[in-house]
Design a protein around this motif. Structure first.
Motif, PDB file in Angstrom:
ATOM      1  N   ALA A  22       0.847  -1.195   0.000  1.00 55.08           N
ATOM      2  CA  ALA A  22       0.000   0.000   0.000  1.00 55.08           C
ATOM      3  C   ALA A  22       0.878   1.238   0.000  1.00 55.08           C
ATOM      4  CB  ALA A  22      -0.932   0.004   1.207  1.00 55.08           C
ATOM      5  N   VAL A  23       0.436   2.252  -0.717  1.00 56.07           N
ATOM      6  CA  VAL A  23       1.160   3.513  -0.782  1.00 56.07           C
ATOM      7  C   VAL A  23       0.171   4.630  -0.476  1.00 56.07           C
ATOM      8  CG1 VAL A  23       0.816   3.683  -3.278  1.00 56.07           C
ATOM      9  CG2 VAL A  23       2.643   4.976  -2.209  1.00 56.07           C
ATOM     10  N   ARG A  24       0.560   5.540   0.417  1.00 58.21           N
ATOM     11  CA  ARG A  24      -0.305   6.660   0.807  1.00 58.21           C
ATOM     12  C   ARG A  24       0.156   7.904   0.054  1.00 58.21           C
ATOM     13  NH1 ARG A  24      -0.396   7.146   7.175  1.00 58.21           N
ATOM     14  NH2 ARG A  24      -2.178   8.495   6.709  1.00 58.21           N
ATOM     15  N   LEU A  25      -0.756   8.456  -0.743  1.00 58.43           N
ATOM     16  CA  LEU A  25      -0.431   9.596  -1.595  1.00 58.43           C
ATOM     17  C   LEU A  25      -1.384  10.748  -1.324  1.00 58.43           C
ATOM     18  CD1 LEU A  25       0.046   7.737  -5.009  1.00 58.43           C
ATOM     19  CD2 LEU A  25       1.836   8.401  -3.395  1.00 58.43           C
ATOM     20  N   THR A  26      -0.860  11.958  -1.405  1.00 60.72           N
ATOM     21  CA  THR A  26      -1.704  13.142  -1.306  1.00 60.72           C
ATOM     22  C   THR A  26      -2.143  13.584  -2.691  1.00 60.72           C
ATOM     23  OG1 THR A  26       0.185  14.660  -1.352  1.00 60.72           O
ATOM     24  CG2 THR A  26      -0.554  13.893   0.810  1.00 60.72           C
ATOM     25  N   ASN A  27      -3.210  14.357  -2.705  1.00 60.99           N
ATOM     26  CA  ASN A  27      -3.832  14.762  -3.955  1.00 60.99           C
ATOM     27  C   ASN A  27      -4.502  16.108  -3.724  1.00 60.99           C
ATOM     28  OD1 ASN A  27      -5.089  14.642  -6.534  1.00 60.99           O
ATOM     29  ND2 ASN A  27      -5.361  12.430  -6.364  1.00 60.99           N
ATOM     30  N   GLY A  28      -5.038  16.705  -4.796  1.00 60.79           N
ATOM     31  CA  GLY A  28      -5.697  17.998  -4.681  1.00 60.79           C
ATOM     32  C   GLY A  28      -6.802  18.134  -5.709  1.00 60.79           C
ATOM     33  N   GLU A  29      -7.344  19.327  -5.815  1.00 59.87           N
ATOM     34  CA  GLU A  29      -8.464  19.584  -6.714  1.00 59.87           C
ATOM     35  C   GLU A  29      -7.982  20.299  -7.978  1.00 59.87           C
ATOM     36  OE1 GLU A  29     -11.591  18.532  -6.265  1.00 59.87           O
ATOM     37  OE2 GLU A  29     -10.987  17.562  -4.373  1.00 59.87           O
ATOM     38  N   TRP A  30      -8.077  19.612  -9.113  1.00 60.43           N
ATOM     39  CA  TRP A  30      -7.729  20.192 -10.410  1.00 60.43           C
ATOM     40  C   TRP A  30      -8.499  19.446 -11.497  1.00 60.43           C
ATOM     41  CZ3 TRP A  30      -3.187  19.762 -14.181  1.00 60.43           C
ATOM     42  CH2 TRP A  30      -2.983  20.978 -14.849  1.00 60.43           C
ATOM     43  N   PRO A  31      -9.838  19.579 -11.472  1.00 60.17           N
ATOM     44  CA  PRO A  31     -10.666  18.843 -12.437  1.00 60.17           C
ATOM     45  C   PRO A  31     -10.324  19.228 -13.871  1.00 60.17           C
ATOM     46  CG  PRO A  31     -12.004  19.843 -10.702  1.00 60.17           C
ATOM     47  CD  PRO A  31     -10.635  20.430 -10.587  1.00 60.17           C
ATOM     48  N   PRO A  32     -10.384  18.293 -14.820  1.00 56.90           N
ATOM     49  CA  PRO A  32     -10.807  16.898 -14.639  1.00 56.90           C
ATOM     50  C   PRO A  32      -9.666  15.928 -14.358  1.00 56.90           C
ATOM     51  CG  PRO A  32     -10.589  17.357 -16.963  1.00 56.90           C
ATOM     52  CD  PRO A  32     -10.228  18.644 -16.244  1.00 56.90           C
ATOM     53  N   TYR A  33      -8.455  16.447 -14.153  1.00 58.61           N
ATOM     54  CA  TYR A  33      -7.321  15.564 -13.891  1.00 58.61           C
ATOM     55  C   TYR A  33      -7.373  14.964 -12.495  1.00 58.61           C
ATOM     56  CZ  TYR A  33      -5.043  17.464 -18.089  1.00 58.61           C
ATOM     57  OH  TYR A  33      -4.738  17.818 -19.382  1.00 58.61           O
ATOM     58  N   LEU A  34      -7.748  15.779 -11.506  1.00 55.54           N
ATOM     59  CA  LEU A  34      -7.708  15.380 -10.107  1.00 55.54           C
ATOM     60  C   LEU A  34      -8.911  15.956  -9.378  1.00 55.54           C
ATOM     61  CD1 LEU A  34      -4.006  16.504  -9.639  1.00 55.54           C
ATOM     62  CD2 LEU A  34      -4.694  14.119  -9.845  1.00 55.54           C
ATOM     63  N   GLY A  35      -9.493  15.196  -8.472  1.00 55.60           N
ATOM     64  CA  GLY A  35     -10.612  15.713  -7.690  1.00 55.60           C
ATOM     65  C   GLY A  35     -11.237  14.624  -6.848  1.00 55.60           C
ATOM     66  N   GLU A  36     -11.472  14.927  -5.589  1.00 53.73           N
ATOM     67  CA  GLU A  36     -11.956  13.907  -4.652  1.00 53.73           C
ATOM     68  C   GLU A  36     -13.310  13.347  -5.055  1.00 53.73           C
ATOM     69  OE1 GLU A  36     -12.180  13.236   0.182  1.00 53.73           O
ATOM     70  OE2 GLU A  36     -12.070  15.276  -0.630  1.00 53.73           O
TER      71      GLU A  36
END
Length: 253
Positions: A22-36
């Motif tokens: 398992a790998v824990r990664l952070t992310n952010g909001e940049w639709p449509p590439y990234l978004g919770e």
């Protein structure tokens, strides 16, 4: 008999499914590439998850403001963060993957605004907007810092688009795919129909997974990720996902 039992036990053990790393990664909001809240948490997140899965690694996402996401990864509090531009400063602190997706920033303008450009100096005298904290490329940033370009820095991309529609500015640099998505999410068809963009990119870059050099196993994990990414790309799935993402995007009504 003992040898037979040992062989049977060994065969049973090897037949058991091995738990994936398992790998824990952070992310952010940049639709449509990234978004919770996006399907698959966005197309870039999907690529990261599926590339790791091909190497038997499960991804656990955490969504934070961008500065927080990078800080957690940089300090080794999380394995890493997705997705970011490559830079010398980041190369010193992170293992940087092969490109996950490509980003192209273009100059958006109103359709009734006659405009052409070949180099950053051609933008002098234009009314420009930019979003605070965004880097629009070395030439643009240097010209802005030197006062050769007057850039109204605002708090969000949406604000800049609204200024463009209100004729308060002439030009606004924005990632084309992200810009199209924002226009469809927050603007009417009539508003979208007023806008266009110049075909020459202001900057074109690749975006990468960052894995912290503070985490011991990351040297191996970045190699596993790159292998999975290469396999996923060769399968044609990355091209398919990117096509699906862009198909509904249009500046027209």
């Amino acid at each position: 008999m003992r040898a037979l039992l040992s062989c049977l036990l060994l065969s049973l053990l090897t037949a058991l499914p091995v738990a994936a790393d398992a790998v824990r990664l952070t992310n952010g909001e940049w639709p449509p590439y990234l978004g919770e809240q996006l399907p698959h948490q966005g197309v870039a997140s999907r690529i990261v998850v599926e590339a790791f899965a091909l190497e038997g690694v499960q991804v656990q996402w955490e969504f934070h403001p961008w500065a927080r996401s990078l800080q957690l990864a940089e300090r080794g509090k999380r394995h890493g963060s997705a997705v970011w531009l490559r830079s010398p400063e980041r190369e010193a602190k992170f293992f940087i993957s092969d490109p996950v997706v490509e980003s192209g920033y273009y100059l958006f303008h109103r359709k009734d605004y006659a405009f052409d450009w070949q180099q950053v100096s051609d933008l002098q005298g234009r009314r420009l907007a930019g979003t605070r904290g965004y880097d629009y490329g070395e030439a643009f940033q240097q010209a802005e810092a030197a006062g050769q370009l007057k850039v109204n820095r605002v708090n969000s991309d949406e604000i800049a688009f609204r200024q463009l529609l209100a004729r308060r500015i002439d030009l606004f640099p924005m990632d084309k795919v992200v810009g199209f998505d924002m226009l469809h999410q927050h603007f009417s068809a009539a508003e979208r129909a007023q806008l266009s963009f110049h075909p020459k990119p202001l900057r074109a870059d690749s975006l990468h997974l960052l894995l912290s050099r503070e985490v011991a196993e990351n040297a191996e994990l970045i190699e596993r990720f790159n292998r999975g990414l290469e396999q996923l790309r060769a399968s044609g799935k990355i091209a398919q996902y990117l096509l699906e993402m862009q198909r509904p995007l249009s500046l027209g009504p």
